[in-house]
Scaffold this active site. Sequence first.
Site, PDB file in Angstrom:
ATOM      1  N   ARG A  81      45.062  35.608  49.300  1.00 47.10           N
ATOM      2  CA  ARG A  81      46.327  35.017  48.930  1.00 47.10           C
ATOM      3  C   ARG A  81      47.298  36.187  49.298  1.00 47.10           C
ATOM      4  NH1 ARG A  81      48.786  33.592  43.640  1.00 47.10           N
ATOM      5  NH2 ARG A  81      50.171  32.025  44.045  1.00 47.10           N
ATOM      6  N   ASN A 152      54.977  30.788  44.032  1.00 49.13           N
ATOM      7  CA  ASN A 152      53.926  31.059  42.846  1.00 49.13           C
ATOM      8  C   ASN A 152      54.467  30.906  41.454  1.00 49.13           C
ATOM      9  OD1 ASN A 152      51.566  32.941  41.804  1.00 49.13           O
ATOM     10  ND2 ASN A 152      53.360  33.780  40.757  1.00 49.13           N
ATOM     11  N   GLU A 153      53.634  30.127  40.871  1.00 52.94           N
ATOM     12  CA  GLU A 153      53.946  29.579  39.538  1.00 52.94           C
ATOM     13  C   GLU A 153      55.056  29.125  39.155  1.00 52.94           C
ATOM     14  OE1 GLU A 153      52.686  32.930  37.010  1.00 52.94           O
ATOM     15  OE2 GLU A 153      50.425  32.932  37.701  1.00 52.94           O
ATOM     16  N   HIS A 219      46.183  28.267  37.767  1.00 53.39           N
ATOM     17  CA  HIS A 219      45.869  29.765  37.235  1.00 53.39           C
ATOM     18  C   HIS A 219      45.261  29.359  35.982  1.00 53.39           C
ATOM     19  CE1 HIS A 219      48.979  30.846  40.587  1.00 53.39           C
ATOM     20  NE2 HIS A 219      48.365  30.470  41.023  1.00 53.39           N
ATOM     21  N   TYR A 221      44.287  31.681  32.680  1.00 53.16           N
ATOM     22  CA  TYR A 221      44.515  32.598  31.656  1.00 53.16           C
ATOM     23  C   TYR A 221      44.218  32.388  30.350  1.00 53.16           C
ATOM     24  CZ  TYR A 221      46.270  35.227  35.765  1.00 53.16           C
ATOM     25  OH  TYR A 221      46.363  35.883  36.959  1.00 53.16           O
ATOM     26  N   GLU A 248      44.538  31.761  40.773  1.00 53.70           N
ATOM     27  CA  GLU A 248      44.299  32.970  39.986  1.00 53.70           C
ATOM     28  C   GLU A 248      43.559  32.750  38.897  1.00 53.70           C
ATOM     29  OE1 GLU A 248      48.018  35.007  38.627  1.00 53.70           O
ATOM     30  OE2 GLU A 248      49.010  34.382  40.608  1.00 53.70           O
ATOM     31  N   TRP A 283      42.865  37.646  40.387  1.00 52.01           N
ATOM     32  CA  TRP A 283      44.034  38.277  40.344  1.00 52.01           C
ATOM     33  C   TRP A 283      43.649  39.626  39.645  1.00 52.01           C
ATOM     34  CZ3 TRP A 283      49.186  37.801  41.905  1.00 52.01           C
ATOM     35  CH2 TRP A 283      49.933  38.435  41.471  1.00 52.01           C
TER      36      TRP A 283
END
Length: 485
Positions: A81, A152-153, A219, A221, A248, A283
Amino acid sequence: MLKRTTKLALLFTLMFALVVPFVGGEKAEAANGFYVSGSDLKDANGNNFVMRGVNNAHAWFDTQAYNALTTINNNKANTVRIVWNLNGSASRLQQIVDRCKALGLVAMIELHDGTGSDSATLLNQMAQYFTRSDIKPILTSNEKYVLVNIANEWGSANLSDTAWRDAYKTAISTLRNGGIHNTIVVDASGWGQNSSPIKAYGKALLTHDPDQNTMFSIHMYGSWNDSSRIGTELQAIKNLGLAVLIGEFGYNYNNGNNNLGSQVNAQEVMNQAQSKGIGYFAWSWTGNDTGNAWLDLVSSSDWQTFTSWGNLVFNGTNGIKSTSVKASVFNTASSTTLYDFEGGNVQGWTGSNVAGGPWSVTEWAASGSSSIKADVNLGGGQFTLTRTAAHNLSGKSSLTAKVKHANWGTIGSGLQAKLYIKTGSGYTWYDSGAVQINSSGTTTLTLNLSGVANLGDVKEVGVQYLSPANSSGSTSIYLDSVVVQ
């Protein structure tokens, strides 16, 4: 991942809506590159491609990140990526893509400028970047090797699911109207962590895309600290007939006492991704600032020595080294065309349960100028185009065929096709599985020959077409380019 900014306060506000899943259909092949088929991503050869890779910070560490591509490849990743931004030059992006291709790495390019933003204008500016006259040729000439992760995000924890949907509809239209036909990757909102907009409106975005070649990225987290949600949420998205990847993810660093509040069970992420055929990107390779340094996969001092995090991702159970398979477009194995139907010749093929044919025609061809065609009556029946003859496929890995159907007749819920062979004295049947085909583009059927018995004694090669019960009238089926590799 937001570089040099702490997201902890925002992460705990994310909300996840529940949507009752349904099973979606499959998408036929895009013209020249990767394409989404149901919940799978397929490469230009029609083979499933499951991404195994890392995020690499090209936007911030140009030379180091470029040189690291070799090390990333040597450690068996199949995708990178590419962290990029609106200031990135076309010339450097071309060099990065060319280097990835030379190494056999698929490049997924993302623009980082809109991280956490709710500005639809900025999102569309990022889509416009990919259509620029100097950037567009890099993408259009590399549809087999490059995916476009628009932003991204994009979308904070406060962005509504409908706002996410509407902004991405505009961005997707910008890309497609600008002539970009690469597979599009759309990040979830909530700093990439919300599954709710994908479940609620992913199907709407896929339908909005005229190429129906869009997949979705989550993603993981702090909002994914509950391990039980990882598998169930990914499966819920797949059940909707949508292709999803993990763009991620982090891990449980310092028992969650970190700037992202992450207690993510990274092993469960990799286990679920592997069991469900879902791609993942950890990530990140390295280069994170002090607050995020715990996410460096390798040491920032040399850009190649694994940290404990990197050792888990690459060498652990269901890690990159044990699960990564290169995209088949990089396979240099020789291929042989068994049947091309050129020269006005059906080359010994016959039809079963067809109303007429097969005939050699020039009205459509996947390659060259000719294919074979047969007329069929719809309404729930099966029709077969067959070549009964001895074939020796010993040592070969796959068999492919290109198919489509005509644009007349009432097709109902969709015509399907499967490529098959019969081997040995018992005429044992092996097939590719049924794939939905259409009238507007070519679909590649792929039969994996690994594990097939008696490849040296193939008695029959054929394609079986299946019409649904809610179809009616008549149409025509086509076949071209039967290739073994």
